[in-house]
Design a protein around this motif. Sequence first.
Motif, PDB file in Angstrom:
ATOM      1  N   GLN A  19     -14.979 -21.860  20.617  1.00  0.00           N
ATOM      2  CA  GLN A  19     -15.481 -20.489  20.451  1.00  0.00           C
ATOM      3  C   GLN A  19     -16.994 -20.505  20.387  1.00  0.00           C
ATOM      4  O   GLN A  19     -17.582 -20.769  19.355  1.00  0.00           O
ATOM      5  CB  GLN A  19     -14.883 -19.874  19.184  1.00  0.00           C
ATOM      6  CG  GLN A  19     -15.286 -18.429  18.953  1.00  0.00           C
ATOM      7  CD  GLN A  19     -14.675 -17.869  17.681  1.00  0.00           C
ATOM      8  OE1 GLN A  19     -13.537 -18.191  17.325  1.00  0.00           O
ATOM      9  NE2 GLN A  19     -15.425 -17.031  16.984  1.00  0.00           N
ATOM     10  N   GLN A  23     -18.976 -13.748  16.014  1.00  0.00           N
ATOM     11  CA  GLN A  23     -19.103 -12.293  15.861  1.00  0.00           C
ATOM     12  C   GLN A  23     -18.801 -11.862  14.427  1.00  0.00           C
ATOM     13  O   GLN A  23     -17.753 -12.210  13.867  1.00  0.00           O
ATOM     14  CB  GLN A  23     -18.158 -11.585  16.840  1.00  0.00           C
ATOM     15  CG  GLN A  23     -18.494 -11.884  18.303  1.00  0.00           C
ATOM     16  CD  GLN A  23     -17.470 -11.319  19.256  1.00  0.00           C
ATOM     17  OE1 GLN A  23     -16.267 -11.477  19.062  1.00  0.00           O
ATOM     18  NE2 GLN A  23     -17.931 -10.654  20.299  1.00  0.00           N
ATOM     19  N   THR A  24     -19.704 -11.088  13.867  1.00  0.00           N
ATOM     20  CA  THR A  24     -19.570 -10.686  12.469  1.00  0.00           C
ATOM     21  C   THR A  24     -18.421  -9.722  12.223  1.00  0.00           C
ATOM     22  O   THR A  24     -17.866  -9.683  11.122  1.00  0.00           O
ATOM     23  CB  THR A  24     -20.871 -10.041  11.962  1.00  0.00           C
ATOM     24  OG1 THR A  24     -21.300  -9.053  12.907  1.00  0.00           O
ATOM     25  CG2 THR A  24     -21.959 -11.068  11.801  1.00  0.00           C
ATOM     26  N   HIS A  25     -18.036  -8.952  13.232  1.00  0.00           N
ATOM     27  CA  HIS A  25     -16.957  -7.985  12.975  1.00  0.00           C
ATOM     28  C   HIS A  25     -15.614  -8.671  12.744  1.00  0.00           C
ATOM     29  O   HIS A  25     -14.654  -8.046  12.293  1.00  0.00           O
ATOM     30  CB  HIS A  25     -16.851  -6.970  14.120  1.00  0.00           C
ATOM     31  CG  HIS A  25     -16.332  -7.525  15.409  1.00  0.00           C
ATOM     32  ND1 HIS A  25     -17.158  -8.074  16.369  1.00  0.00           N
ATOM     33  CD2 HIS A  25     -15.076  -7.623  15.887  1.00  0.00           C
ATOM     34  CE1 HIS A  25     -16.430  -8.469  17.388  1.00  0.00           C
ATOM     35  NE2 HIS A  25     -15.164  -8.209  17.130  1.00  0.00           N
ATOM     36  N   LYS A  26     -15.542  -9.984  13.021  1.00  0.00           N
ATOM     37  CA  LYS A  26     -14.301 -10.727  12.796  1.00  0.00           C
ATOM     38  C   LYS A  26     -14.203 -11.275  11.370  1.00  0.00           C
ATOM     39  O   LYS A  26     -13.175 -11.823  10.991  1.00  0.00           O
ATOM     40  CB  LYS A  26     -14.195 -11.880  13.795  1.00  0.00           C
ATOM     41  CG  LYS A  26     -14.053 -11.411  15.249  1.00  0.00           C
ATOM     42  CD  LYS A  26     -14.017 -12.586  16.201  1.00  0.00           C
ATOM     43  CE  LYS A  26     -13.914 -12.110  17.649  1.00  0.00           C
ATOM     44  NZ  LYS A  26     -13.979 -13.246  18.612  1.00  0.00           N
ATOM     45  N   ALA A  29     -11.539  -9.395   9.748  1.00  0.00           N
ATOM     46  CA  ALA A  29     -10.344  -9.189  10.568  1.00  0.00           C
ATOM     47  C   ALA A  29      -9.102  -9.640   9.797  1.00  0.00           C
ATOM     48  O   ALA A  29      -9.155 -10.559   8.982  1.00  0.00           O
ATOM     49  CB  ALA A  29     -10.466  -9.969  11.875  1.00  0.00           C
ATOM     50  N   GLU A  31      -6.270 -10.895  11.188  1.00  0.00           N
ATOM     51  CA  GLU A  31      -5.736 -12.127  11.746  1.00  0.00           C
ATOM     52  C   GLU A  31      -6.689 -13.285  11.465  1.00  0.00           C
ATOM     53  O   GLU A  31      -7.863 -13.089  11.168  1.00  0.00           O
ATOM     54  CB  GLU A  31      -5.501 -11.987  13.257  1.00  0.00           C
ATOM     55  CG  GLU A  31      -6.746 -11.738  14.079  1.00  0.00           C
ATOM     56  CD  GLU A  31      -7.121 -10.273  14.215  1.00  0.00           C
ATOM     57  OE1 GLU A  31      -7.865  -9.959  15.143  1.00  0.00           O
ATOM     58  OE2 GLU A  31      -6.669  -9.466  13.375  1.00  0.00           O
ATOM     59  N   ARG A  33      -9.271 -16.014  11.898  1.00  0.00           N
ATOM     60  CA  ARG A  33     -10.423 -16.232  12.783  1.00  0.00           C
ATOM     61  C   ARG A  33     -11.330 -17.297  12.186  1.00  0.00           C
ATOM     62  O   ARG A  33     -11.329 -17.520  10.965  1.00  0.00           O
ATOM     63  CB  ARG A  33     -11.232 -14.939  12.949  1.00  0.00           C
ATOM     64  CG  ARG A  33     -10.465 -13.795  13.578  1.00  0.00           C
ATOM     65  CD  ARG A  33     -10.330 -13.964  15.074  1.00  0.00           C
ATOM     66  NE  ARG A  33      -9.834 -12.766  15.723  1.00  0.00           N
ATOM     67  CZ  ARG A  33      -9.743 -12.612  17.034  1.00  0.00           C
ATOM     68  NH1 ARG A  33     -10.130 -13.595  17.836  1.00  0.00           N
ATOM     69  NH2 ARG A  33      -9.273 -11.497  17.557  1.00  0.00           N
ATOM     70  N   GLU A  35     -14.475 -16.979  11.940  1.00  0.00           N
ATOM     71  CA  GLU A  35     -15.472 -16.265  11.152  1.00  0.00           C
ATOM     72  C   GLU A  35     -15.004 -15.908   9.747  1.00  0.00           C
ATOM     73  O   GLU A  35     -15.841 -15.783   8.837  1.00  0.00           O
ATOM     74  CB  GLU A  35     -15.898 -14.977  11.880  1.00  0.00           C
ATOM     75  CG  GLU A  35     -16.696 -15.194  13.149  1.00  0.00           C
ATOM     76  CD  GLU A  35     -15.831 -15.335  14.388  1.00  0.00           C
ATOM     77  OE1 GLU A  35     -16.367 -15.182  15.495  1.00  0.00           O
ATOM     78  OE2 GLU A  35     -14.612 -15.598  14.245  1.00  0.00           O
ATOM     79  N   ASN A  36     -13.685 -15.698   9.559  1.00  0.00           N
ATOM     80  CA  ASN A  36     -13.212 -15.325   8.215  1.00  0.00           C
ATOM     81  C   ASN A  36     -12.591 -16.499   7.463  1.00  0.00           C
ATOM     82  O   ASN A  36     -11.903 -16.319   6.470  1.00  0.00           O
ATOM     83  CB  ASN A  36     -12.248 -14.133   8.275  1.00  0.00           C
ATOM     84  CG  ASN A  36     -10.991 -14.424   9.098  1.00  0.00           C
ATOM     85  OD1 ASN A  36     -10.629 -15.569   9.313  1.00  0.00           O
ATOM     86  ND2 ASN A  36     -10.333 -13.359   9.550  1.00  0.00           N
ATOM     87  N   ARG A 124     -17.915  -2.851  14.480  1.00  0.00           N
ATOM     88  CA  ARG A 124     -16.743  -2.347  13.768  1.00  0.00           C
ATOM     89  C   ARG A 124     -17.001  -0.962  13.177  1.00  0.00           C
ATOM     90  O   ARG A 124     -16.113  -0.116  13.120  1.00  0.00           O
ATOM     91  CB  ARG A 124     -16.338  -3.323  12.652  1.00  0.00           C
ATOM     92  CG  ARG A 124     -15.114  -2.887  11.870  1.00  0.00           C
ATOM     93  CD  ARG A 124     -14.691  -3.921  10.853  1.00  0.00           C
ATOM     94  NE  ARG A 124     -14.182  -5.128  11.483  1.00  0.00           N
ATOM     95  CZ  ARG A 124     -12.934  -5.268  11.922  1.00  0.00           C
ATOM     96  NH1 ARG A 124     -12.071  -4.266  11.818  1.00  0.00           N
ATOM     97  NH2 ARG A 124     -12.540  -6.405  12.452  1.00  0.00           N
TER      98      ARG A 124
END
Length: 446
Positions: A19, A23-26, A29, A31, A33, A35-36, A124
Amino acid sequence: MRIKDIITARKEVLEGTFQGVIQTHKVDAKEKRLENNPEEFLKITYPSSAIKRILERIGEKLSKKSNQGGFLLVGPYGSGKSHALITLYHLFNNPQLAMDWGKQWKIDFALPEKSRSVIVSTRRYDVDRLWEPIFKLLGREDLLSKIKRFPTTDQIEEVIGDNTVAIFIDEIENWYGAFDPEKQAHLIEQNETFLEHLLEVAADPNKNLFVFITFLEEKEGLKKIFNRTKPVRVDVSPIEDREKVILHRLFEDMEYVDRDKVEGVVEEYINAYSEPVKIDDIHNYKQRMIRTYPFHPLLLDTLFQIYEAAAERQVIRGMLNVLADAVKDMYEKKDLILVSDINENAFRGIDLKLVEKYEFDLERVKDIGFAKEILKTILIFTLNEKTHGATESDILLSIFSPTEGHTLNSILMDIENIYGKPYYLYKEKGVYLFRHEPLKRRLKRK
């Protein structure tokens, strides 16, 4: 010996699921990711000098050596702004992980033991008033009904209270630029005033508010606000760190790589280089080859120059995606990744027509031994605005592998056999390059 015998590629690189875009909007999220997942995210994060500078300034705010808690993370597209923003968010939100990460990298920094952190990506949150998602995420939606045109500094201070609060804002310019200056001037002014007030509170010595904003430095209205409030400006483009950032992102345990094995591979190449290969300082070049292993330094320099000059300058992001594919393809085949090992399809977005002309010309000479490697190298160097083509030395450094039984003379002979057959291949003052106009048609007109 192959790359896999010396260094360990990350699982996602070898599986082809790497990847490159963060992306910060994840971050929020539902699901799973990257990022989270703070633990996994920090594992792939190299502490660049920019991140270290930010952590140092955060410590100064917490220790009252400085009043400023506002930060601008600046840099072009693809330079790592979002990655740095998410790193800081996870460090604030996970004190124990932050401590472990700091120990791993031998970084001494202070972060609050407890804080409230929110992250807002305008991918987002497409809102007319930027403060609304921030107030909601901080649990003070009740204050929204009391706001008239924009939040006052008193209202922002009420939201913060006596807590340590960190607010992370990404993609602000895309959101800001979407307002119609004629029809929505009032909304632009209200949001600018809110940002000014927010950063004023962040600069208050009596408030532990931290505000981190990624910024391309393109929107003049935002520039004016930031110039008034003087947040700490940090360029996250990791110029001095880019090689370490890339290597750490693609490989595991880089700090524990067997240097003797790396040096053994590099010495085979260095000892085999001779005229017409041109290297100014062979000792320094050898040391750099060791540092950039498993990538040849010429490959990293060339990719950096291509992506630095490309539209939107997606330097690190562009390089990571190309190199991840090369590692996947060459991990079990080669001992060093060269320019000619790169997949030419990666450059279709830069100059599709020139890539197609390369493919057309390759068909005419494909039976010559090193034809693909030679033409591909020339294509890549043509796309590099700093070189505008490849010298014989560039071509040799991009193809030659003594450990695969190559000889410099065999590649030179193929260069001679190829030239004159392709339609779009030129040679000017010792430099080979592709052009859009066929050479033979031009000669006929003369």
